[in-house]
Design an enzyme around this catalytic site. Structure first.
Site, PDB file in Angstrom:
ATOM      1  N   CYS A  39       3.608  -9.860  -0.610  1.00 59.23           N
ATOM      2  CA  CYS A  39       3.062 -10.799  -1.513  1.00 59.23           C
ATOM      3  C   CYS A  39       4.371 -11.439  -2.530  1.00 59.23           C
ATOM      4  O   CYS A  39       4.156 -12.627  -2.571  1.00 59.23           O
ATOM      5  CB  CYS A  39       2.240 -10.025  -2.476  1.00 59.23           C
ATOM      6  N   ASP A  40       5.332 -10.779  -2.731  1.00 54.17           N
ATOM      7  CA  ASP A  40       6.363 -11.168  -3.870  1.00 54.17           C
ATOM      8  C   ASP A  40       7.710 -11.533  -3.072  1.00 54.17           C
ATOM      9  O   ASP A  40       8.395 -11.982  -3.942  1.00 54.17           O
ATOM     10  CB  ASP A  40       6.411 -10.233  -4.737  1.00 54.17           C
ATOM     11  N   CYS A  50       4.512  -4.921  -3.531  1.00 56.27           N
ATOM     12  CA  CYS A  50       4.025  -5.377  -2.381  1.00 56.27           C
ATOM     13  C   CYS A  50       4.948  -6.534  -1.909  1.00 56.27           C
ATOM     14  O   CYS A  50       5.186  -7.642  -2.487  1.00 56.27           O
ATOM     15  CB  CYS A  50       2.467  -6.131  -2.573  1.00 56.27           C
TER      16      CYS A  50
END
Ligand code: NDP
Length: 321
Positions: A144-145, A141
């Site tokens: 997200c990261d 992701c």
């Protein structure tokens, strides 16, 4: 003395946009829905930062906030949200039959209708070096990261819309993005391909796969291989993003519900009806085509309406005390 088995009118399995929308509609129709959230309460959107394409949010909204608000809206009408996993099901075949659900491998409950909104999970390559470094620089992701790799060099695997979208996202925050595509072309839409091609810090390698992710505790590099020539090349990276599609979370229904060859639940015509009366499927568990929060929400609404209509037409067997 045996304990009485809890009987519910409507059980919703999964807590993404499909599940919460089903809950809002089911609660307003007085179906007294109980939702089991699953392992990842809020679903895939809780791992997303900005949701810019859900109608009604002109400034965008972050995924976790959106899910909290959906939960509040569902609870406002009386949905009971329970943290727990449905680990097994015994779906009835008869019209008006009762479905049995096992919660957390322990408690069994009965449901007159079941709305499935279990979503889908990201796929991995399943290379030993990739699996070993998950959480140590390997992620599925980017939104997200990606932030953790600000100004650094990263790589992304995949040539679909997700990979193209995430590569553009990463290109905005990282120094350089190496994109690995196993074919000689991208599957992504023309618009997304154009976007990726226009970004100067994205370096696209076609016919290329990962031979090994390098690094002991954290990702330090990548050995890639050209699948046409066999030529190998090593590059230094600190983050590796896998964007090769998703698998529907439908394992517990296998053998009981009709599915396609990749495990997506098949629904009848334009409805959310499955092959089992009283069991309805919504969201990514039955949709590999659109996979958007808004389309998932739409099918969640349909599932609640289908459940309401179904309950109005069947006589429910007496509870066994
Ligand atoms: P897709 O299945 O469309 O693409 C997966 C990509 O990963 C393909 O390029 C595929 O290669 C590659 N791949 C699969 N397995 C491997 C492997 N083992 N090794 C290397 N590469 C691999 O998945 P997406 O998640 O990209 O998209 C799913 C759906 O969601 C699509 O319908 C897409 O259009 C939609 N979507 C729409 C968006 C939007 O409109 N904004 C954003 C994101 C997704 P190959 O082509 O060789 O099979």
């Amino acid at each position: 003395m045996s304990e009485k088995i809890e009987r519910l009118k409507t059980v919703i399995i999964g807590s993404g946009p499909a599940g919460y929308t089903a809950a809002i509609y089911a609660a307003r129709a007085d179906l007294k829905p109980v939702m089991y959230t699953g392992m990842e309460p809020g679903g895939q959107l809780t791992t997303t930062t900005e949701v810019d394409n859900f109608p009604g949010y002109p400034e965008g909204i972050d995924g976790p906030t959106m899910m909290v608000q959906l939960q509040q809206q569902a609870e406002r009408f009386g949905t009971e949200v329970r943290i727990g996993m449905v680990t097994a099901v015994e779906l009835s075949d008869e019209t008006g039959g009762i479905h049995k659900l096992t919660i957390d491998d322990d408690k069994v409950i009965e449901a007159e209708t079941v709305i499935i909104s279990t979503g889908a999970s990201a796929k991995y390559l399943n290379l030993p070096s990739e699996q070993r470094l998950r959480g140590g620089g390997v992620s599925a992701c980017a939104v997200c990261d990606g932030f953790f790799y600000k100004g650094q060099d990263v790589a992304i695997v995949g040539g679909g819309d997700t990979a193209a979208e995430e590569a553009s996202y990463l290109a905005n925050i990282c120094n350089k993005v190496t994109m690995l595509i196993r074919k000689d072309h991208m599957r992504a839409s023309k618009a997304m391909q154009h976007r990726v091609n226009s970004l100067k810090n994205i370096d696209i390698h076609y016919n290329t796969e990962i031979d090994e992710v390098l690094g002991d505790q954290v990702v330090e590099g990548l050995r890639m291989v050209n699948n046409q020539t066999g030529k190998k090349e090593e590059i230094a990276i600190t983050g590796l993003f896998i964007a090769i599609g998703h698998t529907p979370n439908t394992g517990i229904f296998k053998g009981q519900l009709d599915m396609d060859e990749t495990g997506y639940i098949l629904t009848k015509g334009k409805s959310t009806k499955t092959n089992k009366p009283g069991v309805f499927a919504s969201g990514d568990a039955q949709d590999k085509e659109y996979r958007q929060a808004v389309t998932a929400a739409g099918t969640g609404c349909m599932a609640a309406l289908d459940a309401e209509r179904y309950l109005a037409t069947v006589e429910t067997p007496e509870e066994v005390v």
